[in-house]
Design a protein around this motif. Structure first.
Motif, PDB file in Angstrom:
ATOM      1  N   THR A   1       0.840  -1.208   0.000  1.00  0.00           N
ATOM      2  CA  THR A   1       0.000   0.000   0.000  1.00  0.00           C
ATOM      3  C   THR A   1       0.869   1.250   0.000  1.00  0.00           C
ATOM      4  OG1 THR A   1      -1.750  -1.158   1.211  1.00  0.00           O
ATOM      5  CG2 THR A   1      -1.796   1.252   1.247  1.00  0.00           C
ATOM      6  N   ALA A   2       1.907   1.234   0.830  1.00  0.00           N
ATOM      7  CA  ALA A   2       2.841   2.363   0.854  1.00  0.00           C
ATOM      8  C   ALA A   2       3.562   2.500  -0.478  1.00  0.00           C
ATOM      9  CB  ALA A   2       3.843   2.182   1.989  1.00  0.00           C
ATOM     10  N   LEU A   3       3.903   1.379  -1.098  1.00  0.00           N
ATOM     11  CA  LEU A   3       4.604   1.417  -2.382  1.00  0.00           C
ATOM     12  C   LEU A   3       3.744   2.028  -3.473  1.00  0.00           C
ATOM     13  CD1 LEU A   3       7.059   0.608  -4.102  1.00  0.00           C
ATOM     14  CD2 LEU A   3       5.936  -1.603  -4.490  1.00  0.00           C
ATOM     15  N   VAL A   4       2.486   1.624  -3.544  1.00  0.00           N
ATOM     16  CA  VAL A   4       1.580   2.184  -4.562  1.00  0.00           C
ATOM     17  C   VAL A   4       1.442   3.687  -4.380  1.00  0.00           C
ATOM     18  CG1 VAL A   4      -0.799   2.205  -5.396  1.00  0.00           C
ATOM     19  CG2 VAL A   4       0.322   0.026  -4.897  1.00  0.00           C
ATOM     20  N   ALA A   5       1.261   4.121  -3.135  1.00  0.00           N
ATOM     21  CA  ALA A   5       1.116   5.551  -2.868  1.00  0.00           C
ATOM     22  C   ALA A   5       2.389   6.305  -3.244  1.00  0.00           C
ATOM     23  CB  ALA A   5       0.774   5.772  -1.404  1.00  0.00           C
ATOM     24  N   GLU A   6       3.537   5.768  -2.861  1.00  0.00           N
ATOM     25  CA  GLU A   6       4.803   6.445  -3.131  1.00  0.00           C
ATOM     26  C   GLU A   6       5.094   6.514  -4.625  1.00  0.00           C
ATOM     27  OE1 GLU A   6       8.904   6.999  -4.018  1.00  0.00           O
ATOM     28  OE2 GLU A   6       7.899   5.061  -4.230  1.00  0.00           O
TER      29      GLU A   6
ATOM     30  N   LEU B   1       6.784  11.358   0.895  1.00  0.00           N
ATOM     31  CA  LEU B   1       7.160  10.233   0.042  1.00  0.00           C
ATOM     32  C   LEU B   1       8.371   9.478   0.576  1.00  0.00           C
ATOM     33  CD1 LEU B   1       6.591  11.828  -3.484  1.00  0.00           C
ATOM     34  CD2 LEU B   1       5.001  10.521  -2.056  1.00  0.00           C
ATOM     35  N   GLY B   2       9.270  10.177   1.248  1.00  0.00           N
ATOM     36  CA  GLY B   2      10.439   9.514   1.823  1.00  0.00           C
ATOM     37  C   GLY B   2      10.051   8.514   2.893  1.00  0.00           C
ATOM     38  N   ILE B   3       9.120   8.905   3.767  1.00  0.00           N
ATOM     39  CA  ILE B   3       8.657   7.997   4.820  1.00  0.00           C
ATOM     40  C   ILE B   3       7.934   6.801   4.213  1.00  0.00           C
ATOM     41  CG2 ILE B   3       7.064   7.762   6.767  1.00  0.00           C
ATOM     42  CD1 ILE B   3       9.614   9.219   7.463  1.00  0.00           C
ATOM     43  N   LEU B   4       7.118   7.049   3.188  1.00  0.00           N
ATOM     44  CA  LEU B   4       6.416   5.943   2.526  1.00  0.00           C
ATOM     45  C   LEU B   4       7.409   4.968   1.894  1.00  0.00           C
ATOM     46  CD1 LEU B   4       3.467   7.869   0.817  1.00  0.00           C
ATOM     47  CD2 LEU B   4       3.339   6.337   2.793  1.00  0.00           C
TER      48      LEU B   4
END
Length: 290
Positions: free
Chosen positions: A102-107, A118-121
């Motif tokens: 989920t974090a990868l798709v958002a980033e 985006l860095g945290i994601l």
């Protein structure tokens, strides 16, 4: 740092998850394990492309695979499976790759999900492959062979710590520090039990070295994690995210997760060979008796 993080994530996608699924020895997970490369390959490609529609679509393919894996958790829980401490650790392992995806798709889409930059994601992706999937899975494996309070504590505190860290993302730095404390206690317990396993009689030299190395690495990497969370909460000096990726991230990926999984793979192969040999001897003895 992005190159290093991407390499660590690739290790998680292509090696850690499929090897870990094989170690569960759960027949119902065999199909998703065999299909995993079809989801992981697009996911790894998405890491290296510029942010945009193509990278997002490829990351979405990986997210579908992690969702299929995560859906096994509620099914198993509904059937009353895996509700002991080791089982809870396994259920956690099944779910955490979906958090990473989920974090990868958002980033990859350039979307600051829930307000996280985006860095945290980007760092969330390796975190939930290693501090999520690998750590929970290994805690469960250790619990199954270490029948005692320490094993049960490890199997429960690692999932709880992972959950608290995730909740801390939304609540604040002090909640994240609490999660880091619980997770560190659990991981150090995993390290202690792994060290004991490495010193057990009958271990071959390679397996022993892998187990002892993974246990030793945890002491340093989790101390770094705790110092970072403490610094974020209190303002005290602490490592930067770049330094954490190079030390904590790389150490956990190679020194802990990979070494542990390779060791457990060797243990399972050794146990299977020994069982097969005993069966062959038993069958031969029965044949001669007959």
């Amino acid at each position: 740092m992005s190159v290093l993080v991407n390499a660590i994530v690739m290790l998680g996608m292509l090696v850690v998850v499929p090897v870990g699924l094989r170690l569960t020895e759960q027949p119902e997970l065999e199909r998703i394990r065999r299909l995993w490369p079809l989801f992981a390959a697009p996911g790894t490609l998405a890491l290296w492309l510029p942010r945009g529609a193509t990278a997002t679509a490829l990351a979405g393919v990986y997210a579908v695979g992690t969702l299929l894996l995560a859906l096994h958790a509620p099914r198993r829980a509904a059937r009353g499976q895996n509700l002991d401490p080791a089982g809870i650790a396994l259920l956690t392992a099944l779910v955490t790759p979906a958090v990473a995806a989920t974090a990868l798709v958002a980033e990859r889409s350039g979307h600051e999900l829930f307000g996280f930059d985006l860095g945290i994601l980007a760092l969330t992706v390796p975190h939930f492959h290693f501090a999520g999937f690998a750590a929970a899975l290994i805690a469960g494996l250790v619990c199954r062979v270490s029948d005692g309070r320490a094993g049960r504590f490890a199997a429960l505190s690692v999932p709880l710590g992972t959950l608290l860290v995730l909740v801390g993302y939304f609540i604040g730095d002090w909640a994240e520090l609490a999660g880091a404390g619980v997770l560190t206690a659990g991981m150090w317990t995993v390290g202690l039990l792994t060290w004991r396993l490495g010193q057990a009689e009958g271990r071959d030299r390679t397996t022993r070295l892998l187990l002892l190395s993974s246990a030793a690495v945890l002491v340093a990497t989790m101390l770094l994690a705790l110092s970072w969370a403490l610094g974020e909460a209190t303002g005290l000096p602490h490592p930067t995210l770049t330094w954490m990726a190079v030390t904590h991230g790389l150490g956990n990926a190679l020194g802990f997760a990979l070494c542990s999984l390779l060791a457990w793979r060797r243990i399972h192969l050794h146990d299977a060979a020994r069982t097969e040999a005993r069966t062959a001897v038993h069958t031969h003895t029965e044949g001669r008796t007959a």
